[in-house]
Scaffold this motif. Sequence first.
Motif, mmCIF file in Angstrom:
data_model
loop_
_atom_site.group_PDB
_atom_site.id
_atom_site.type_symbol
_atom_site.label_atom_id
_atom_site.label_comp_id
_atom_site.label_asym_id
_atom_site.label_seq_id
_atom_site.Cartn_x
_atom_site.Cartn_y
_atom_site.Cartn_z
ATOM 1 N N SER A 69 -4.805 -6.202 -0.743
ATOM 2 C CA SER A 69 -6.131 -5.781 -1.213
ATOM 3 C C SER A 69 -6.652 -6.797 -2.217
ATOM 4 C CB SER A 69 -6.072 -4.388 -1.842
ATOM 5 O OG SER A 69 -5.177 -4.370 -2.935
ATOM 6 N N PRO A 93 -13.266 -2.444 -10.792
ATOM 7 C CA PRO A 93 -12.820 -1.095 -11.147
ATOM 8 C C PRO A 93 -12.134 -1.085 -12.502
ATOM 9 C CG PRO A 93 -11.350 -2.060 -9.511
ATOM 10 C CD PRO A 93 -12.500 -3.006 -9.674
ATOM 11 N N ARG A 144 -7.855 7.110 -6.180
ATOM 12 C CA ARG A 144 -8.743 6.038 -6.667
ATOM 13 C C ARG A 144 -9.748 6.552 -7.672
ATOM 14 N NH1 ARG A 144 -4.967 3.459 -5.541
ATOM 15 N NH2 ARG A 144 -4.613 2.498 -3.511
ATOM 16 N N LEU A 203 -11.870 -0.404 -3.643
ATOM 17 C CA LEU A 203 -11.688 0.453 -4.813
ATOM 18 C C LEU A 203 -10.517 0.055 -5.698
ATOM 19 C CD1 LEU A 203 -12.224 3.889 -3.028
ATOM 20 C CD2 LEU A 203 -13.904 2.578 -4.350
ATOM 21 N N ALA A 204 -9.547 -0.672 -5.146
ATOM 22 C CA ALA A 204 -8.346 -0.984 -5.929
ATOM 23 C C ALA A 204 -7.817 -2.368 -5.597
ATOM 24 C CB ALA A 204 -7.273 0.066 -5.667
ATOM 25 N N ASP A 243 -8.786 0.359 -0.082
ATOM 26 C CA ASP A 243 -7.967 -0.305 -1.097
ATOM 27 C C ASP A 243 -8.623 -1.597 -1.570
ATOM 28 O OD1 ASP A 243 -5.977 1.541 -1.342
ATOM 29 O OD2 ASP A 243 -4.628 0.595 0.085
#
Length: 389
Positions: free
Chosen positions: A332, A389, A103, A168-169, A165
């Motif tokens: 996510s 992000p 990440r 961050l993603a 997840d």
Amino acid sequence: LVDAAYVEFADDDPTAAVLELPNVIVTRTLSKAWGLAGLRVGYAVSTPEIIERLQSVGSPYPVSTLALELAARELRTGGDRMKAYVDRVREERTRLVGILEARGLQPLPSQANFVFFGSGRAEWIQAALSAVGVQVRKLESWPDGLRITCPGDPDDLARLEQALDAVLAPRAILFDMDGVLADVSGSYRASIRETVESFGATVDNEEVDELKAAGNHNDDWILTREILANRGIELPLEEVIQRFESFYQGQDGIPGLRTTETLLAPPGWIQSLADRFRLAVVTGRPRADAARFLEEHGIASAFEVVVAREDAPSKPDPAPVRLALQQLGETSAWMLGDTPDDAAAASGAGVLPIAVMPPGSGDTLREGLRASSAATILDSLDQLERYLP
């Protein structure tokens, strides 16, 4: 003094080597690898002379005989159990380092039961993880540093991975419609007031904000009926809905209040977001009303999934959010909503909740959103970019 609180998790144990020196005390604890933090028991290892001096001084913290007996028994018989736990944590540590590195983060090498990393977004990451039920430690001595403890349990590790997840993603962004995509201050909010007044009572925006902030008021039809009931006007829900819809949809050639609705973000921004993430709407509106708004404002093609009133129970039940994820085929995601009910539904589905202040609302609703599980509060949709992000 050598603090060896985490030595069981390390590749090597330096205790024997450092005790060859005459002026060393090694401290150990049963709070970490042994899992007995509640006993508050540790011990020191050193030369007989130094230990004798320590015993003559005594401990500033009393330890019960029962705690000492339990600690001694665990040291005699619990070694295999402790080792199995340590092995599991060491495997989790390696896996957690890989997740963070994938990440874009740079965790420091760890010989403990936690992983530490620095990030200029540390405060946001901590708040966002907290919003999905995962607490991590932010160190005062390193303001940009975060410490994530390895849970030592497969189910908890899976939940931690899902939370990381999601934060961050994210692969999907879910939107509530009213107050987030659509400015309904002159439509749904006005329809509540008009309906109440048509039955001989009054209500203002502040009271509606208070009810929304309290939660369990995601359905404006039911909310309107409750306001009337609070004034001693008991009516069947169907009668309230019919009156409400006459104001919202319009009748007898009079345009409905829905015609005042505007889009709260430029269509171009919505489309650019759709180029980066998969988008869905999770709304309490009837499907026909939701589809009409998206079509009229030229953004229907940006949303792959629309979960509407007919599809699942109302928020704060997480069912509609879970359904949106299922239809998208994603796990996510972030969700933008304007009430504590939206935040609760998102959190319950493992989705990161982000609050948006709807037009025309004041401090009462803001305080309710602060008290909710939302990671942050946006005053406008374009502020989302600072967190993505």
